[in-house]
Write a protein that holds these residues in place. Sequence first.
Motif, PDB file in Angstrom:
ATOM      1  N   GLU A 183       0.812  -1.217   0.000  1.00 52.94           N
ATOM      2  CA  GLU A 183       0.000   0.000   0.000  1.00 52.94           C
ATOM      3  C   GLU A 183       0.848   1.271   0.000  1.00 52.94           C
ATOM      4  O   GLU A 183       0.347   2.352   0.304  1.00 52.94           O
ATOM      5  CB  GLU A 183      -0.926  -0.021   1.225  1.00 52.94           C
ATOM      6  CG  GLU A 183      -1.901  -1.211   1.188  1.00 52.94           C
ATOM      7  CD  GLU A 183      -2.538  -1.515   2.536  1.00 52.94           C
ATOM      8  OE1 GLU A 183      -3.436  -2.375   2.580  1.00 52.94           O
ATOM      9  OE2 GLU A 183      -2.130  -0.889   3.546  1.00 52.94           O
ATOM     10  N   ASP A 207      -5.745  -3.221   1.220  1.00 47.91           N
ATOM     11  CA  ASP A 207      -6.820  -2.255   0.996  1.00 47.91           C
ATOM     12  C   ASP A 207      -6.820  -1.878  -0.490  1.00 47.91           C
ATOM     13  O   ASP A 207      -5.892  -1.219  -0.963  1.00 47.91           O
ATOM     14  CB  ASP A 207      -6.571  -1.019   1.860  1.00 47.91           C
ATOM     15  CG  ASP A 207      -7.709  -0.017   1.798  1.00 47.91           C
ATOM     16  OD1 ASP A 207      -8.275   0.178   0.690  1.00 47.91           O
ATOM     17  OD2 ASP A 207      -8.034   0.579   2.846  1.00 47.91           O
ATOM     18  N   PRO A 208      -7.852  -2.289  -1.253  1.00 46.24           N
ATOM     19  CA  PRO A 208      -7.860  -2.030  -2.698  1.00 46.24           C
ATOM     20  C   PRO A 208      -7.735  -0.555  -3.052  1.00 46.24           C
ATOM     21  O   PRO A 208      -7.084  -0.206  -4.040  1.00 46.24           O
ATOM     22  CB  PRO A 208      -9.200  -2.601  -3.150  1.00 46.24           C
ATOM     23  CG  PRO A 208      -9.573  -3.587  -2.103  1.00 46.24           C
ATOM     24  CD  PRO A 208      -9.044  -3.036  -0.823  1.00 46.24           C
ATOM     25  N   GLU A 209      -8.341   0.302  -2.245  1.00 43.29           N
ATOM     26  CA  GLU A 209      -8.290   1.738  -2.549  1.00 43.29           C
ATOM     27  C   GLU A 209      -6.862   2.274  -2.390  1.00 43.29           C
ATOM     28  O   GLU A 209      -6.355   3.005  -3.250  1.00 43.29           O
ATOM     29  CB  GLU A 209      -9.242   2.500  -1.632  1.00 43.29           C
ATOM     30  CG  GLU A 209      -9.324   3.993  -1.964  1.00 43.29           C
ATOM     31  CD  GLU A 209     -10.367   4.714  -1.122  1.00 43.29           C
ATOM     32  OE1 GLU A 209     -10.249   5.954  -1.010  1.00 43.29           O
ATOM     33  OE2 GLU A 209     -11.270   4.044  -0.584  1.00 43.29           O
ATOM     34  N   LYS A 210      -6.195   1.861  -1.305  1.00 52.57           N
ATOM     35  CA  LYS A 210      -4.812   2.318  -1.095  1.00 52.57           C
ATOM     36  C   LYS A 210      -3.882   1.745  -2.164  1.00 52.57           C
ATOM     37  O   LYS A 210      -2.979   2.434  -2.655  1.00 52.57           O
ATOM     38  CB  LYS A 210      -4.339   1.901   0.292  1.00 52.57           C
ATOM     39  CG  LYS A 210      -5.006   2.649   1.430  1.00 52.57           C
ATOM     40  CD  LYS A 210      -4.447   2.183   2.775  1.00 52.57           C
ATOM     41  CE  LYS A 210      -5.110   2.944   3.927  1.00 52.57           C
ATOM     42  NZ  LYS A 210      -4.626   2.482   5.258  1.00 52.57           N
ATOM     43  N   ALA A 212      -4.742   0.944  -5.220  1.00 52.28           N
ATOM     44  CA  ALA A 212      -5.025   1.632  -6.480  1.00 52.28           C
ATOM     45  C   ALA A 212      -4.408   3.027  -6.491  1.00 52.28           C
ATOM     46  O   ALA A 212      -3.838   3.468  -7.505  1.00 52.28           O
ATOM     47  CB  ALA A 212      -6.531   1.707  -6.705  1.00 52.28           C
ATOM     48  N   LEU A 213      -4.514   3.746  -5.373  1.00 46.69           N
ATOM     49  CA  LEU A 213      -3.919   5.082  -5.300  1.00 46.69           C
ATOM     50  C   LEU A 213      -2.398   5.018  -5.422  1.00 46.69           C
ATOM     51  O   LEU A 213      -1.780   5.862  -6.082  1.00 46.69           O
ATOM     52  CB  LEU A 213      -4.312   5.747  -3.979  1.00 46.69           C
ATOM     53  CG  LEU A 213      -5.758   6.249  -3.873  1.00 46.69           C
ATOM     54  CD1 LEU A 213      -6.070   6.704  -2.450  1.00 46.69           C
ATOM     55  CD2 LEU A 213      -6.004   7.388  -4.863  1.00 46.69           C
ATOM     56  N   THR A 214      -1.803   4.022  -4.805  1.00 48.70           N
ATOM     57  CA  THR A 214      -0.352   3.852  -4.900  1.00 48.70           C
ATOM     58  C   THR A 214       0.061   3.551  -6.331  1.00 48.70           C
ATOM     59  O   THR A 214       1.040   4.098  -6.853  1.00 48.70           O
ATOM     60  CB  THR A 214       0.116   2.728  -3.964  1.00 48.70           C
ATOM     61  OG1 THR A 214      -0.267   3.034  -2.624  1.00 48.70           O
ATOM     62  CG2 THR A 214       1.628   2.567  -4.032  1.00 48.70           C
ATOM     63  N   ALA A 229      -9.255  -8.103  -1.356  1.00 45.97           N
ATOM     64  CA  ALA A 229      -9.570  -6.999  -0.452  1.00 45.97           C
ATOM     65  C   ALA A 229      -9.488  -7.460   0.998  1.00 45.97           C
ATOM     66  O   ALA A 229     -10.248  -8.334   1.423  1.00 45.97           O
ATOM     67  CB  ALA A 229     -10.968  -6.451  -0.758  1.00 45.97           C
ATOM     68  N   PRO A 231      -8.438  -4.960   4.220  1.00 41.53           N
ATOM     69  CA  PRO A 231      -7.782  -3.749   4.739  1.00 41.53           C
ATOM     70  C   PRO A 231      -7.014  -3.969   6.035  1.00 41.53           C
ATOM     71  O   PRO A 231      -6.031  -3.267   6.296  1.00 41.53           O
ATOM     72  CB  PRO A 231      -8.964  -2.783   4.958  1.00 41.53           C
ATOM     73  CG  PRO A 231     -10.052  -3.312   4.078  1.00 41.53           C
ATOM     74  CD  PRO A 231      -9.888  -4.792   4.064  1.00 41.53           C
TER      75      PRO A 231
END
Length: 462
Positions: A183, A207-210, A212-214, A229, A231
């Motif tokens: 992440e 964490d998929p969102e973290k 993806a942002l990375t 997924a 987190p």
Amino acid sequence: MKISNKTFDELRPGDTASLRRLCTQDDLLAFANVSGNHNPMHVYNADGDGDGHPEAVVPGIFIGALVSAVLGNLLPGAGTLYRAQSLVFHNLAHAGDELESRVTVTGKTEAEGIVTLATEVTRPSDGALIQSGVAEVKAPRRKVSYNSHDLPGLIVQRHRHFEKLLDRAESLPPLVTAVVAPEEPNSLGGALLARDRTLITPILIGDPEKIALTAAGLDRDLTGIEIIAEPDHEAAARRAVALVTEGRAGALMKGHLHTDQLLRAALDKTSGLRTGRRFTHVFVMDVPGLNHPLLVTDAAINIAPDLKTKVDIVQNAIDLAISIGIVEPKVGVLSAVETVNPDIPSSVDAALLSKMAEHHQITGGLVDGPLAMDNAVDLAAARNKRLISPVAGRAEVLVVPNIDAGNMLAKQLTYLSHAEAAGLVLGARVPIILNSRADDDMARLASCAVAALHHARITGAR
């Protein structure tokens, strides 16, 4: 090497001298750094003309310098100064070629002390003429000698051992690796870089969102990569271990979570990855100037290992050394001294480990100790102490007394000797790749390569 000279008065037309030099990849790297000429045509692993193959052409001025070596070392020798040099190039030379440079006296000018010499560089293997020309030098008038051993040495900071390991690992099927909490840029970037080199097939757990942002921050596309997924970091570690148990993954890789969170899941008595051996850590280090990889253990897990733990530390390191191509690893068990001293527990443990290896309680390698650091890795130091052993002065594995010594040694090699370090945890059913946040791309790639090679050997995969 001691160099002397022929004075101006001693020189005669027809006098000749020559030197041979094997032009290596390191020579080209050193020349690029010293000259500032970074033309990829002269770099051993770069494609300078776009034909899909590295050229590693020896630079023309480097070839000219081979002529100057004859002039400065042999003829006229010490005290010679250049006045002029013409260079005509007839053929290319490449890294790996042995070249012979020759000079021949053709004339003398008494008033100025100038000597004219015909120069040429050839490739003896096929007789090719590489360069020809004419040199004018001011020859020495007095006899001079000089010991060139007084010159400082030069070590190229190139990690040749890791390059070889990467080449070997890239020929294997990619190792499916559960990457826990990738992440942040280093952990995700390292996993994706290893995927690019076909070392691993990552399964990302976190964490998929973290994630993806990375990936967006790295300008990387995650299309085609499985993401699970989870987190919570401890739950992510347990899920990664479950992937191994299910047969879906052949290695674990630490991402942006605490090491103890990952190892706690792997050590779980019911659902973990225990094999009966202690989990131990090994740094595989590529130290510039050392002619073999160096393994340092244990620098990250076992704080003050007892003798029983040290047996597993040594055996795990031997097994890994064999996996990376060291046929019969030479293990030096370190202490402050090379004699057994009951007041120094590490020296007693070292002697017992050595004797246990003699009795085949530790197998696959040669174990000797106690050895101080100097006589473990330096043959001259070992001989000065009159240590007669196949390990002393030649150790490929260094076993340290405790985590303090191991951590200090590994970091000294990294930050003072410019070594690269691949980190792995052994003793589990699969390799556990343990990178530091400070690790660069080579260290992360090498860790994956070492894991892939070890996994391939213990599973018989090819």
